[in-house]
Design a protein around this motif. Sequence first.
Motif, PDB file in Angstrom:
ATOM      1  N   ASN A 262      -1.326 -22.671  17.323  1.00 22.06           N
ATOM      2  CA  ASN A 262      -2.233 -22.336  16.085  1.00 22.06           C
ATOM      3  C   ASN A 262      -1.091 -22.494  15.109  1.00 22.06           C
TER       4      ASN A 262
ATOM      5  N   GLN B 298       0.550 -25.601  14.101  1.00 24.99           N
ATOM      6  CA  GLN B 298      -0.115 -26.596  13.207  1.00 24.99           C
ATOM      7  C   GLN B 298      -0.289 -26.145  12.060  1.00 24.99           C
TER       8      GLN B 298
ATOM      9  N   GLU C  26      -1.319 -19.586  22.576  1.00 21.08           N
ATOM     10  CA  GLU C  26      -2.299 -20.077  21.900  1.00 21.08           C
ATOM     11  C   GLU C  26      -2.081 -19.839  20.389  1.00 21.08           C
TER      12      GLU C  26
END
Length: 441
Positions: free
Chosen positions: A91, A94, A87
């Motif tokens: 993140n 992005q 995760e």
Amino acid sequence: MALSTAGLIALSACGADESEDAASADENNNGGDTNEAAEQEEVTLDFMHLWPQGSSPDHYRIVTEIIEEFEEMHPHVTVEMEVLENEQYKNKLQVVSSSNQLPDVGMTWPAGFLEPYVNGDLFAPLDDALEEDNMRDDFVAGTIEAYSVDDEAYALPLELNIAPVFYNQAIFDEYGVEVPETYDDLIEVIDTLSEGGMTPIALGNRDRWTGSLWYMYLADRIGGSEALNSAIDRSGSFTDERLVEAADRIQEMVDHDAFISGFNGLSDQEAKAEFMNGNAAMYLIGSWDLPNYTTNEEVPQEFRDSIDFFKFPEVDGGDGDIDSWVGGPGVGLFVAENSDVKDEAKAFVKHFTEEWGKQSVEDAGVIPGTQVNTDEVDLPDLFIDVLDELNNASDITLFADVQMSSGVAETHLNMIQSLFGEDVTPEEFAETHEEALQEDE
């Protein structure tokens, strides 16, 4: 977006000799370039991946070995590695993409996850690398296509995965339960374990995609692969009563105390630890986790010997097939379009993918995107069983959030957490999905 079993999953010995010849030729060519490379300007190549040493020790070790080998073959190149958990990685990717500061080489998922990066001119096409030494022929048929947009490849696949339900046979024996073949059987197993004080299922739903696996399987077993796939590709609707029923079954499982206490606040890693410590009987996860149950010597042998898996149970009256799986290609390697060392980055991706295919099967228990000759590798029985299931799969449905655009995927994942937390009704769950999908058309 169901992936054809015949095209995608047939693991065979085809092309093995050609692959070896190509690899040998590549090594000879690289060897001849060493002196020339030494005279080249020194460059640094940034590589970001998601296999930390703590949670993926075998993966991490192989990555490190491949990097060291590449640096020896290309003395002017230094590979700097950044490693993040799943995760955190998503993140970070992005964030850095928004300022066009992607690493030279990184990992991406296929289909809907990859497309915005391609459409934003952030990933470089890799067809030129695939044409070298006929490298395209080394991959399992269909895998390259999952990372392609408009017939151009933008990543080279490293993994294929399906998601079995792993279970602890010692716990099943202790509580006198057997592998469930139907959903009703599963509820009975859950009730027996829960009433006996044992957590039935380890689930870390803070990461949300973990809960999506459970929903996807219920949607598949109730509606067949067509129901969910057609809702996503817009040939159908998410308000399909079969998808609503799948959501209702999720909340039924929650009401039967199927999942570990506090599951919506736990990460996948925290839930996995509970399963591996013998505090939960079942754990649904991708076959990328096979090393923990086969080759990872840091995991006690007694535990590994007790782990097996079963197919997600059928639902009485449902249209689904027990040989249908949730899964598909996992991560692949991309090269940033604006990389200042694009030639070196493409050479690294090519070398990494080739070496990963050779080493990952036996050394890490990973099913690679390249072809595997199972007659020539020494594999644990559990691993062979998963390969057999891949070969015999009637259908494989790509992970829902990977099929969707990033915005719809975020809605899906948020709604998954709300569904498990019983903050929405099954009808609201379906309607919110349908609205997000309509807006995205």
